[in-house]
Design a protein around this motif. Sequence first.
Motif, PDB file in Angstrom:
ATOM      1  N   ARG A  63       0.802  -1.220   0.000  1.00 39.00           N
ATOM      2  CA  ARG A  63       0.000   0.000   0.000  1.00 39.00           C
ATOM      3  C   ARG A  63       0.840   1.279   0.000  1.00 39.00           C
ATOM      4  O   ARG A  63       0.567   2.185  -0.806  1.00 39.00           O
ATOM      5  CB  ARG A  63      -0.959  -0.012   1.189  1.00 39.00           C
ATOM      6  N   PRO A  64       1.871   1.412   0.850  1.00 39.01           N
ATOM      7  CA  PRO A  64       2.655   2.654   0.821  1.00 39.01           C
ATOM      8  C   PRO A  64       3.300   2.910  -0.538  1.00 39.01           C
ATOM      9  O   PRO A  64       3.281   4.041  -1.031  1.00 39.01           O
ATOM     10  CB  PRO A  64       3.701   2.430   1.920  1.00 39.01           C
ATOM     11  N   ARG A  65       3.853   1.877  -1.143  1.00 38.70           N
ATOM     12  CA  ARG A  65       4.526   2.039  -2.432  1.00 38.70           C
ATOM     13  C   ARG A  65       3.534   2.389  -3.542  1.00 38.70           C
ATOM     14  O   ARG A  65       3.803   3.249  -4.379  1.00 38.70           O
ATOM     15  CB  ARG A  65       5.292   0.762  -2.789  1.00 38.70           C
ATOM     16  N   ASN A  66       2.398   1.719  -3.542  1.00 37.06           N
ATOM     17  CA  ASN A  66       1.400   1.984  -4.585  1.00 37.06           C
ATOM     18  C   ASN A  66       0.848   3.404  -4.489  1.00 37.06           C
ATOM     19  O   ASN A  66       0.662   4.076  -5.511  1.00 37.06           O
ATOM     20  CB  ASN A  66       0.257   0.972  -4.492  1.00 37.06           C
ATOM     21  N   LEU A  67       0.566   3.859  -3.272  1.00 36.38           N
ATOM     22  CA  LEU A  67       0.048   5.207  -3.111  1.00 36.38           C
ATOM     23  C   LEU A  67       1.092   6.243  -3.511  1.00 36.38           C
ATOM     24  O   LEU A  67       0.794   7.193  -4.256  1.00 36.38           O
ATOM     25  CB  LEU A  67      -0.394   5.449  -1.670  1.00 36.38           C
ATOM     26  N   LEU A  68       2.313   6.068  -3.034  1.00 34.19           N
ATOM     27  CA  LEU A  68       3.367   7.021  -3.363  1.00 34.19           C
ATOM     28  C   LEU A  68       3.593   7.077  -4.876  1.00 34.19           C
ATOM     29  O   LEU A  68       3.828   8.152  -5.436  1.00 34.19           O
ATOM     30  CB  LEU A  68       4.667   6.634  -2.651  1.00 34.19           C
ATOM     31  N   GLY A  69       3.461   5.935  -5.533  1.00 33.90           N
ATOM     32  CA  GLY A  69       3.659   5.892  -6.976  1.00 33.90           C
ATOM     33  C   GLY A  69       2.668   6.759  -7.729  1.00 33.90           C
ATOM     34  O   GLY A  69       3.052   7.534  -8.623  1.00 33.90           O
ATOM     35  N   VAL A  70       1.378   6.656  -7.395  1.00 31.73           N
ATOM     36  CA  VAL A  70       0.384   7.470  -8.122  1.00 31.73           C
ATOM     37  C   VAL A  70       0.502   8.941  -7.721  1.00 31.73           C
ATOM     38  O   VAL A  70       0.259   9.830  -8.553  1.00 31.73           O
ATOM     39  CB  VAL A  70      -1.065   6.962  -7.923  1.00 31.73           C
ATOM     40  N   THR A  89      -4.538   6.278  12.124  1.00 28.72           N
ATOM     41  CA  THR A  89      -3.395   5.380  12.029  1.00 28.72           C
ATOM     42  C   THR A  89      -3.220   4.809  10.630  1.00 28.72           C
ATOM     43  O   THR A  89      -2.106   4.436  10.245  1.00 28.72           O
ATOM     44  CB  THR A  89      -3.518   4.218  13.030  1.00 28.72           C
ATOM     45  N   TYR A  90      -4.293   4.759   9.852  1.00 29.61           N
ATOM     46  CA  TYR A  90      -4.192   4.256   8.474  1.00 29.61           C
ATOM     47  C   TYR A  90      -3.169   5.058   7.686  1.00 29.61           C
ATOM     48  O   TYR A  90      -2.352   4.494   6.941  1.00 29.61           O
ATOM     49  CB  TYR A  90      -5.565   4.342   7.816  1.00 29.61           C
ATOM     50  N   TRP A  91      -3.192   6.383   7.855  1.00 31.52           N
ATOM     51  CA  TRP A  91      -2.261   7.211   7.083  1.00 31.52           C
ATOM     52  C   TRP A  91      -0.864   7.188   7.686  1.00 31.52           C
ATOM     53  O   TRP A  91       0.129   7.306   6.955  1.00 31.52           O
ATOM     54  CB  TRP A  91      -2.802   8.633   6.984  1.00 31.52           C
ATOM     55  N   THR A  92      -0.758   6.998   8.995  1.00 28.93           N
ATOM     56  CA  THR A  92       0.559   6.845   9.605  1.00 28.93           C
ATOM     57  C   THR A  92       1.254   5.595   9.083  1.00 28.93           C
ATOM     58  O   THR A  92       2.462   5.589   8.815  1.00 28.93           O
ATOM     59  CB  THR A  92       0.434   6.759  11.136  1.00 28.93           C
ATOM     60  N   GLU A  93       0.487   4.523   8.915  1.00 25.26           N
ATOM     61  CA  GLU A  93       1.038   3.268   8.419  1.00 25.26           C
ATOM     62  C   GLU A  93       1.301   3.296   6.909  1.00 25.26           C
ATOM     63  O   GLU A  93       2.128   2.524   6.408  1.00 25.26           O
ATOM     64  CB  GLU A  93       0.070   2.125   8.737  1.00 25.26           C
ATOM     65  N   THR A  94       0.603   4.182   6.186  1.00 27.69           N
ATOM     66  CA  THR A  94       0.696   4.195   4.724  1.00 27.69           C
ATOM     67  C   THR A  94       1.705   5.201   4.205  1.00 27.69           C
ATOM     68  O   THR A  94       2.391   4.946   3.202  1.00 27.69           O
ATOM     69  CB  THR A  94      -0.688   4.502   4.109  1.00 27.69           C
ATOM     70  N   VAL A  95       1.814   6.344   4.870  1.00 25.38           N
ATOM     71  CA  VAL A  95       2.720   7.414   4.420  1.00 25.38           C
ATOM     72  C   VAL A  95       3.852   7.526   5.425  1.00 25.38           C
ATOM     73  O   VAL A  95       3.680   8.059   6.527  1.00 25.38           O
ATOM     74  CB  VAL A  95       1.961   8.748   4.287  1.00 25.38           C
ATOM     75  N   ASP A 135       6.863   9.064   5.056  1.00 24.06           N
ATOM     76  CA  ASP A 135       7.579  10.344   5.049  1.00 24.06           C
ATOM     77  C   ASP A 135       6.801  11.344   5.914  1.00 24.06           C
ATOM     78  O   ASP A 135       5.690  11.754   5.565  1.00 24.06           O
ATOM     79  CB  ASP A 135       7.701  10.851   3.607  1.00 24.06           C
ATOM     80  N   GLU A 136       7.383  11.748   7.032  1.00 23.99           N
ATOM     81  CA  GLU A 136       6.672  12.628   7.957  1.00 23.99           C
ATOM     82  C   GLU A 136       6.384  13.993   7.341  1.00 23.99           C
ATOM     83  O   GLU A 136       5.339  14.592   7.622  1.00 23.99           O
ATOM     84  CB  GLU A 136       7.472  12.793   9.253  1.00 23.99           C
ATOM     85  N   GLY A 137       7.281  14.474   6.496  1.00 23.05           N
ATOM     86  CA  GLY A 137       7.059  15.759   5.850  1.00 23.05           C
ATOM     87  C   GLY A 137       5.858  15.716   4.929  1.00 23.05           C
ATOM     88  O   GLY A 137       5.025  16.635   4.925  1.00 23.05           O
ATOM     89  N   LEU A 138       5.766  14.644   4.148  1.00 23.04           N
ATOM     90  CA  LEU A 138       4.625  14.487   3.254  1.00 23.04           C
ATOM     91  C   LEU A 138       3.346  14.260   4.055  1.00 23.04           C
ATOM     92  O   LEU A 138       2.302  14.854   3.757  1.00 23.04           O
ATOM     93  CB  LEU A 138       4.863  13.320   2.297  1.00 23.04           C
ATOM     94  N   ARG A 139       3.428  13.448   5.094  1.00 23.20           N
ATOM     95  CA  ARG A 139       2.238  13.140   5.896  1.00 23.20           C
ATOM     96  C   ARG A 139       1.710  14.389   6.608  1.00 23.20           C
ATOM     97  O   ARG A 139       0.509  14.507   6.850  1.00 23.20           O
ATOM     98  CB  ARG A 139       2.552  12.039   6.899  1.00 23.20           C
ATOM     99  N   SER A 140       2.592  15.329   6.913  1.00 25.09           N
ATOM    100  CA  SER A 140       2.153  16.555   7.585  1.00 25.09           C
ATOM    101  C   SER A 140       1.250  17.401   6.692  1.00 25.09           C
ATOM    102  O   SER A 140       0.538  18.280   7.179  1.00 25.09           O
ATOM    103  CB  SER A 140       3.363  17.384   8.025  1.00 25.09           C
ATOM    104  N   LYS A 141       1.277  17.148   5.380  1.00 22.37           N
ATOM    105  CA  LYS A 141       0.417  17.871   4.447  1.00 22.37           C
ATOM    106  C   LYS A 141      -0.990  17.270   4.377  1.00 22.37           C
ATOM    107  O   LYS A 141      -1.900  17.872   3.802  1.00 22.37           O
ATOM    108  CB  LYS A 141       1.030  17.861   3.042  1.00 22.37           C
ATOM    109  N   PHE A 142      -1.173  16.083   4.920  1.00 29.31           N
ATOM    110  CA  PHE A 142      -2.465  15.403   4.848  1.00 29.31           C
ATOM    111  C   PHE A 142      -3.479  16.094   5.761  1.00 29.31           C
ATOM    112  O   PHE A 142      -3.200  16.342   6.944  1.00 29.31           O
ATOM    113  CB  PHE A 142      -2.322  13.935   5.262  1.00 29.31           C
ATOM    114  N   PHE A 143      -4.648  16.370   5.224  1.00 28.02           N
ATOM    115  CA  PHE A 143      -5.725  16.974   6.007  1.00 28.02           C
ATOM    116  C   PHE A 143      -6.541  15.863   6.657  1.00 28.02           C
ATOM    117  O   PHE A 143      -7.274  15.130   5.974  1.00 28.02           O
ATOM    118  CB  PHE A 143      -6.622  17.832   5.108  1.00 28.02           C
TER     119      PHE A 143
END
Length: 323
Positions: free
Chosen positions: A215-222, A248-254, A256-264
């Motif tokens: 899941r992390p790789r597939n999401l980052l790819g798109v 926690t779903y997004w913590t486990e999936t993303v 990169d903390e910098g990228l995850r900090s952009k998630f609303f």
Amino acid sequence: METKPQDPAVTIDVVESFFPDRTATVEERAVELELNAAQTHMFRRFQGLDRMHYDPELDFYDLVLPPARRVLEQTDRQSVRYLIHCQGLPRPTTPGHDIAADLAQLLDLEHATAFTLTQQNCAVPLAAVDIAGALLRDHSDPDARALIVAGDKPMSRVEKLLGNTCIVADGSASCLVSLNGTGATVRSFATVSKGEYCDPINMTAVLGKASAEERPRNLLGVMEEAAKTAGYTLDDLQIVIPPNPNLTYWTETVHDEGLRSKFFVDNVPRYSHCLGSDVLINYVTLANEGRFEPGRPSMFIAIGFGMTFSAMVFTPPADKGAR
């Protein structure tokens, strides 16, 4: 969505959301869903859920029609040539009904071509925007518009409690798509489906583990593909707008903390997970709060059970994301 320089821009001009007045706490939903104390604690303490809008007496049409009607109040109904119903559940909420045709009739859009888009779960609204853009580009009338109606009303326990990961709440959203309009401009769209994980509810333990690992790789790819196609990098993004399964779903999936900090993710404790409409609901919240910087790219992302990974880059309008 691959565009040519001469192609008119696809814009998301009006977005509206809706919730029933009735609300429930995690604990109240836990009683209905027969969750034990440990599961209830998990959803509140670790998954980040709190309250949600939920009315078991509200039917599907009463849930999805209000935001669609508010969108139509802000445009000429006769210009709406397409109605796209986004069905997040794998089976229709109202069996035996042509839901798209029902919506067209109830919204006085019987002149429009109406159809249902499904099998992508929470990623379905992004596909709908992409398809709407393609249809409008092929239409003879440059002022034609498309109405997207998103939201589902789960009936069974397995649909209300997704894999012990999400407690599904009531919420819906609609948006108006046009060409060269005044709203958010779509810059790119990337998507990939992993058919080997097409049955997440009945997935074997081996497939479930493989799906989670990929899941992390597939999401980052798109996400990287969509950003590159739009002429940006992920560092350029102001905000990433995901669905609301839990925190926690997004913590486990993303990772990169910098990228995850952009998630609303502010709407997770406010609304929980509203099938097929989270990303549009979150857009409305951000626009209402004036959180968008004009011209600075943001990104919708979605992971639809099944598994579909989608990302769409857009730039908000000059009035900071107004609707």
